[in-house]
Every structure is written in structure tokens, then in C-alpha cells.
Write an enzyme that holds these catalytic residues in place. Structure first.
Site, PDB file in Angstrom:
ATOM      1  N   ASP A   9      -2.067 -16.197   4.417  1.00 10.91           N
ATOM      2  CA  ASP A   9      -2.256 -17.449   3.679  1.00 10.91           C
ATOM      3  C   ASP A   9      -3.725 -17.502   3.251  1.00 10.91           C
ATOM      4  O   ASP A   9      -4.451 -16.493   3.348  1.00 10.91           O
ATOM      5  CB  ASP A   9      -1.815 -18.659   4.529  1.00 10.91           C
ATOM      6  N   HIS A  10      -4.175 -18.674   2.805  1.00 11.01           N
ATOM      7  CA  HIS A  10      -5.569 -18.801   2.360  1.00 11.01           C
ATOM      8  C   HIS A  10      -6.550 -18.608   3.523  1.00 11.01           C
ATOM      9  O   HIS A  10      -7.650 -18.107   3.325  1.00 11.01           O
ATOM     10  CB  HIS A  10      -5.783 -20.174   1.710  1.00 11.01           C
ATOM     11  N   CYS A  66      -3.682 -15.338   9.225  1.00 15.64           N
ATOM     12  CA  CYS A  66      -3.958 -16.718   8.821  1.00 15.64           C
ATOM     13  C   CYS A  66      -5.282 -17.112   9.474  1.00 15.64           C
ATOM     14  O   CYS A  66      -6.049 -16.233   9.883  1.00 15.64           O
ATOM     15  CB  CYS A  66      -2.794 -17.646   9.170  1.00 15.64           C
ATOM     16  N   GLY A  67      -5.559 -18.395   9.547  1.00 18.22           N
ATOM     17  CA  GLY A  67      -6.841 -18.792  10.113  1.00 18.22           C
ATOM     18  C   GLY A  67      -6.947 -18.426  11.589  1.00 18.22           C
ATOM     19  O   GLY A  67      -7.935 -17.840  12.037  1.00 18.22           O
ATOM     20  N   GLY A  69      -4.119 -16.919  13.332  1.00 23.30           N
ATOM     21  CA  GLY A  69      -3.097 -15.918  13.685  1.00 23.30           C
ATOM     22  C   GLY A  69      -1.873 -16.544  14.341  1.00 23.30           C
ATOM     23  O   GLY A  69      -0.855 -15.886  14.514  1.00 23.30           O
ATOM     24  N   HIS A  99       4.143  -1.330  25.455  1.00 19.69           N
ATOM     25  CA  HIS A  99       5.123  -1.966  26.354  1.00 19.69           C
ATOM     26  C   HIS A  99       6.074  -2.928  25.641  1.00 19.69           C
ATOM     27  O   HIS A  99       7.202  -3.098  26.086  1.00 19.69           O
ATOM     28  CB  HIS A  99       4.392  -2.735  27.471  1.00 19.69           C
ATOM     29  N   ASN A 100       5.596  -3.587  24.594  1.00 20.78           N
ATOM     30  CA  ASN A 100       6.415  -4.640  23.961  1.00 20.78           C
ATOM     31  C   ASN A 100       7.008  -4.198  22.626  1.00 20.78           C
ATOM     32  O   ASN A 100       7.761  -4.963  22.021  1.00 20.78           O
ATOM     33  CB  ASN A 100       5.583  -5.910  23.749  1.00 20.78           C
ATOM     34  N   ARG A 110     -10.422 -16.685  11.262  1.00 21.29           N
ATOM     35  CA  ARG A 110     -11.455 -17.598  11.761  1.00 21.29           C
ATOM     36  C   ARG A 110     -11.814 -17.318  13.220  1.00 21.29           C
ATOM     37  O   ARG A 110     -12.662 -17.990  13.786  1.00 21.29           O
ATOM     38  CB  ARG A 110     -10.985 -19.044  11.592  1.00 21.29           C
ATOM     39  N   ARG A 137      13.746  -3.841  28.752  1.00 23.03           N
ATOM     40  CA  ARG A 137      13.227  -5.216  28.681  1.00 23.03           C
ATOM     41  C   ARG A 137      13.277  -5.748  27.243  1.00 23.03           C
ATOM     42  O   ARG A 137      13.561  -6.929  27.016  1.00 23.03           O
ATOM     43  CB  ARG A 137      11.803  -5.245  29.242  1.00 23.03           C
TER      44      ARG A 137
HETATM   45  C1  RB5 Z   1      -4.724 -23.213   7.512  1.00 20.90           C
HETATM   46  O1  RB5 Z   1      -5.716 -24.181   7.510  1.00 20.90           O
HETATM   47  C2  RB5 Z   1      -4.373 -22.813   8.943  1.00 20.90           C
HETATM   48  O2  RB5 Z   1      -3.718 -23.858   9.575  1.00 20.90           O
HETATM   49  C3  RB5 Z   1      -3.543 -21.553   8.953  1.00 20.90           C
HETATM   50  O3  RB5 Z   1      -4.228 -20.538   8.307  1.00 20.90           O
HETATM   51  C4  RB5 Z   1      -3.189 -20.997  10.323  1.00 20.90           C
HETATM   52  O4  RB5 Z   1      -4.322 -20.856  11.120  1.00 20.90           O
HETATM   53  C5  RB5 Z   1      -2.076 -21.642  11.024  1.00 20.90           C
HETATM   54  O5  RB5 Z   1      -1.684 -21.238  12.136  1.00 20.90           O
END
Ligand code: RB5
Length: 142
Positions: A9-10, A66-67, A69, A99-100, A110, A137
Site C-alpha cells: 500500500d502507500h 505496508c506501514g 507489516g 519450520h513454518n 515504518r 504441524r
Molecule cells: C496505513 O496508514 C497503514 O495503516 C498501513 O500501511 C498498515 O500499516 C496497516 O497495517
């Protein structure tokens, strides 16, 4: 050679671009499922598409960014057959494959520095599932 599906995503867009360069330079086949420019996007849309392509057998492994994960992992794990893990350290990345048999790696742009993220991706892509008792498992999860 493994085929990789990747998306973000962004919140994960810049790290996705950085990882794609690494994947490309390493000679992997891959498909970028977007987003293709940084604009607010609902991460479940991307997570679902990548996850579905993996369970359909079009790709071996997926990387979702994402921000944090976290949203990517929560969404991807809703799809039967997906074992998505959020990793922020090398040990977890390695063990999630050994293992998984994790088939999707999620990362938080982030959370991670770019170089650590690349190391995590590298070890995750290059570690194989051990099978054996771990396979039992995995079958229990399914
Ligand atoms: C977007 O602001 C943020 O919520 C998304 O990237 C993600 O971290 C969600 O889990």
C-alpha cells in the site's frame, strides 16, 4: 528459480520499490501487484490479490509491505493455504521458512531500515522448508 509476487500500500510503497530492485538484480522472476504510485490505498485489496495468486500456484512466494507489516499479514492469513509472517529480524525470517513454511513475508516500511529489510528478504528467499515433523504441524494448521 522461484517466482515472487510482491505488493504494497502507500505505507510500504518506497520499500517495495527498493526490494523490487534487489529481486530483479538477483535474477528472480516476479510480478509487481502495485501500488504503482504513492497514493492512499486499502491494503486488503493488494494483500488479497497477492495471496490468491499464491494459493492458485501462479507464484511460489509473496512479499507484502505496508506501514507496519501487520494489516497485510492479517489479511493474507484469511486465505486458506496462506502462511503469512511479519518479520523484523533475521532469525524469525529464517525460522518462518525452515519450520513454518511461510509463503508470504510481510514487512513494515515504518519499522525497518532499508538495509535490514533487504537482509530479511534475502535470507527468507534463500531458506528452504525442513519438512519432516514440521510438515505434520503445517498439515494440522490446514
Ligand atoms: C496505513 O496508514 C497503514 O495503516 C498501513 O500501511 C498498515 O500499516 C496497516 O497495517
Amino acid at each position: 528459480m522461484k517466482k515472487i509476487a510482491i505488493g504494497s500500500d502507500h505505507g510500504g510503497f518506497e520499500l517495495k520499490e527498493y526490494i523490487i530492485k534487489f529481486i530483479k538484480d538477483s535474477g528472480y522472476k516476479y510480478k509487481d501487484f502495485g501500488i504503482y504510485e504513492k497514493q492512499p490505498t486499502d491494503y486488503p485489496i493488494i494483500a488479497k490479490e497477492v495471496a490468491q495468486n499464491i494459493v492458485d500456484g501462479n507464484f511460489n512466494l509473496g512479499i507484502l509491505i505496508c506501514g507496519s507489516g501487520l494489516g497485510m499479514a492479517i489479511t493474507a492469513n484469511k486465505i486458506k493455504g496462506i502462511r503469512a509472517v511479519t518479520c523484523s529480524d533475521i532469525y524469525s525470517a529464517k525460522m518462518s521458512r525452515m519450520h513454518n513454511n511461510a509463503n508470504i513475508l510481510t514487512l513494515g516500511e515504518r519499522v525497518l531500515g532499508k538495509d535490514l529489510a533487504l537482509e530479511i528478504v534475502n535470507i527468507w528467499l534463500n531458506t528452504e522448508f525442513e519438512g519432516g515433523r514440521h510438515l505434520n504441524r503445517i498439515n494440522m494448521i490446514e
